[in-house]
Design an enzyme around this catalytic site. Sequence first.
Site, PDB file in Angstrom:
ATOM      1  N   ALA A  92       0.846  -1.206   0.000  1.00 18.27           N
ATOM      2  CA  ALA A  92       0.000   0.000   0.000  1.00 18.27           C
ATOM      3  C   ALA A  92       0.874   1.246   0.000  1.00 18.27           C
ATOM      4  O   ALA A  92       0.601   2.210  -0.726  1.00 18.27           O
ATOM      5  CB  ALA A  92      -0.913   0.003   1.225  1.00 18.27           C
ATOM      6  N   ASP A 133      -5.454  -0.519   4.258  1.00 18.71           N
ATOM      7  CA  ASP A 133      -4.018  -0.265   4.123  1.00 18.71           C
ATOM      8  C   ASP A 133      -3.756   0.995   3.300  1.00 18.71           C
ATOM      9  O   ASP A 133      -2.960   1.854   3.691  1.00 18.71           O
ATOM     10  CB  ASP A 133      -3.324  -1.418   3.386  1.00 18.71           C
ATOM     11  CG  ASP A 133      -3.345  -2.720   4.138  1.00 18.71           C
ATOM     12  OD1 ASP A 133      -4.229  -2.895   4.995  1.00 18.71           O
ATOM     13  OD2 ASP A 133      -2.475  -3.564   3.872  1.00 18.71           O
TER      14      ASP A 133
HETATM   15  O1  PMV Z   1      -2.582  -8.729   5.242  1.00 15.04           O
HETATM   16  P1  PMV Z   1      -3.014  -7.363   5.574  1.00 15.04           P
HETATM   17  O2  PMV Z   1      -2.237  -6.717   6.651  1.00 15.04           O
HETATM   18  O3  PMV Z   1      -3.213  -6.468   4.390  1.00 15.04           O
HETATM   19  O4  PMV Z   1      -4.447  -7.484   6.271  1.00 15.04           O
HETATM   20  C1  PMV Z   1      -5.492  -8.196   5.752  1.00 15.04           C
HETATM   21  C2  PMV Z   1      -6.697  -7.804   6.538  1.00 15.04           C
HETATM   22  C3  PMV Z   1      -7.901  -8.646   6.251  1.00 15.04           C
HETATM   23  O5  PMV Z   1      -8.946  -8.126   7.058  1.00 15.04           O
HETATM   24  C4  PMV Z   1      -7.682 -10.081   6.607  1.00 15.04           C
HETATM   25  C5  PMV Z   1      -8.309  -8.572   4.790  1.00 15.04           C
HETATM   26  C6  PMV Z   1      -8.773  -7.218   4.334  1.00 15.04           C
HETATM   27  O6  PMV Z   1      -8.672  -6.978   3.108  1.00 15.04           O
HETATM   28  O7  PMV Z   1      -9.259  -6.426   5.137  1.00 15.04           O
END
Ligand code: PMV
Length: 311
Positions: A92, A133
């Site tokens: 991100a 993100d």
């Molecule tokens: O892997 P990360 O830190 O981008 O987190 C994913 C978070 C989830 O809730 C599992 C998926 C999402 O897209 O929100």
Amino acid sequence: MAGPVAASAPGKLILFGEHAVVFGEPALCTAINLRTEVFARPHQEWLVDGASLDAPKYRYVKAAVRRAWSDGPLWLEIRSMIPTGAGLGSSAAVTVATLGALQELQNSLDPPAIAREAFEIEHEVQGRASPIDTSAATAGGGVLVRPEESDDLLWTITKDTRRWCLHRCTLPDLTFVIGNTGISAATGPLVAGVKERVDASPKAASMVREIGHITMDGLVALQRKDLVAAGQLMDRDQELLNALGVGHPMLDRLVAAARKHSYGAKLTGAGGGGSMVALTDEPEKAARAIREAGGKTFLVHPDPVGVRRLP
Ligand code: PMV
């Protein structure tokens, strides 16, 4: 030739609500003081870090320039402090910083447009994503995502039938200790596994709702600096995430090691490996315990600054 313009954007840490957010529950995230910088200037051929834009590690950068740039080739350079594959939002941040640099070459930064475009890029490259993100990397500081609009709305983002409302929330300057398992797990199958459980079991569905309540209670506890309450909520969240099938024995090991010196600890991000986060006022001790248990550690703070032009 004109000198390069540059933009930077922070990584992120999900504090509460991962996975539940996919079902419309709230999630709380903070931008962190590990940042990515992207330098850009017109050039006679496309180059990123002196290499081809087609290399797989530049897929977010390539997707960003394809969507947001039509003025001829660029020379790009990426400098990142954010470890990749650790759930700290490196993709991100590079996406947002690239869009920031491209906008600076054209006129000036438009954060809501960057947040929307960066989400589309993550969605395109990853297949499925929530905008947490990319919005944290764009806005900086604490970001709360909810299904409805409330006070301190930053922007809303829609995709197909889904809609997220991103809100600004103020968090105190805490130190968080990240423990990375070194085990990478793809987010997509983990998200799909939780959906299967939720579809099959009302108990799993009620766990997802409980995570939603924990997120809102956790936000209040953090804002009051009630670290004992926030830590207990993190511990309960970890239990629920484990019960939803996104834990990993190595995460449990690091969480247990960290808890000896922490108010609470839980996985952060998608789980299945990846990273955990501990809330502590003894960061060095917690970090040492995590390292002794086999993890890699990072000490991070909330970063109030989102995407910005570098002087
Ligand atoms: O892997 P990360 O830190 O981008 O987190 C994913 C978070 C989830 O809730 C599992 C998926 C999402 O897209 O929100």
